[in-house]
Scaffold this active site. Structure first.
Site, PDB file in Angstrom:
ATOM      1  N   ASP A  28       0.827  -1.208   0.000  1.00 54.23           N
ATOM      2  CA  ASP A  28       0.000   0.000   0.000  1.00 54.23           C
ATOM      3  C   ASP A  28       0.862   1.259   0.000  1.00 54.23           C
ATOM      4  OD1 ASP A  28      -2.357   1.378  -0.040  1.00 54.23           O
ATOM      5  OD2 ASP A  28      -2.779   1.166   2.094  1.00 54.23           O
ATOM      6  N   ASN A  76     -10.248  -3.063  -6.796  1.00 58.57           N
ATOM      7  CA  ASN A  76      -9.413  -2.114  -7.538  1.00 58.57           C
ATOM      8  C   ASN A  76      -9.979  -1.750  -8.908  1.00 58.57           C
ATOM      9  OD1 ASN A  76      -6.202  -3.356  -6.294  1.00 58.57           O
ATOM     10  ND2 ASN A  76      -7.535  -1.742  -5.508  1.00 58.57           N
TER      11      ASN A  76
END
Length: 250
Positions: A28, A76
């Site tokens: 991340d 995503n």
């Protein structure tokens, strides 16, 4: 690289006897890393690939047998179209470019997730890489792509329920081993250690079943800056944990 070499290269303050067998990472912070430097988000993703390659080498050097990376989640797809298209093209390009080196290093590649939803050209590269490396005996490198743990669990439930309905198995046959055999991760050991970068304190739909007793390490470092020294700190922290798996040690 054999085990003896691995142990020689292990930092002296790490105990070789309690190195995690399987490390999972939630990578991340690529976008934030790029934004802070005035770059487009895609530059962060490109840098993140280099970080992942470095971590794979480090795991191999230090005797870690399995590395699982969360590359692209089912959620995503909700990102800007241009970013999604770039990511999928990046995956394809990196696979094509790095396969020869993966073979040289004896890496065994495995993709987990709903791969049928990916572009056909990317699917072709994925299946080619898995086929080419399937007999390799080195580190197992798993890439979670179009992966969502809730969807994985639901799909396993549907498949098992259908088998019961068709009389192929009985309700009494359903146990953890049977259930796990219907997950994308069938045959993989559960992670000992999960590392999440960028300071976010959540699992983000990643390996929810498999993480039941994984140790979790969160660092504020953004993924592109997660280097060998940062990984060293994560392993030091892991080795200070008291892993009881719900039991009490005498």
């Amino acid at each position: 690289m054999n085990l003896k070499q691995n142990l020689i290269e292990l930092p002296s303050d790490l105990n070789a006897k309690i190195i995690p067998h399987h490390v999972a990472v939630i990578m991340d912070g690529n976008g934030r890393w790029a934004k802070r430097r005035g770059f487009p988000r895609i530059v962060g993703h490109q840098k993140g690939v280099d970080t992942l390659k470095s971590l794979l080498r480090c795991c191999d050097d230090w005797g870690i047998k399995v590395l699982t990376a969360y590359a692209f989640s089912t959620e995503n797809w909700g990102r800007p179209v241009t970013e999604v298209e770039f990511l999928l093209t990046l995956f394809e390009r990196v696979l094509r470019k790095e396969l020869a080196q993966m073979m040289e290093k004896n890496v065994k590649i495995r993709f987990i997730g709903d791969l049928k939803a990916l572009p056909e050209s990317l699917q072709a590269e994925i299946y080619h890489s898995m086929e080419e490396t399937k007999y390799n005996k080195g580190i197992k490198f798993n890439i979670a792509t179009n992966y969502g743990s809730r969807q994985e669990i639901l799909q396993a439930c549907r498949t098992i329920a259908s088998s019961v309905q068709e009389g192929k198995i009985n309700l009494e046959d359903i146990d953890e081993e049977l259930f796990e055999s219907h997950l994308y991760t069938n045959g993989l050991e559960s992670p000992d250690l999960l590392i999440r970068t960028s300071g976010e304190m959540r699992l983000s739909n990643f390996l929810l079943w498999q993480m039941a007793y994984s140790e979790i390490y969160v660092t504020n470092t953004l993924w592109p800056d997660f280097n060998r020294e940062e990984f060293h700190l994560a392993l030091l922290n892991y080795q200070q944990r008291d892993r009881r798996f719900g039991k009490v040690k005498e």
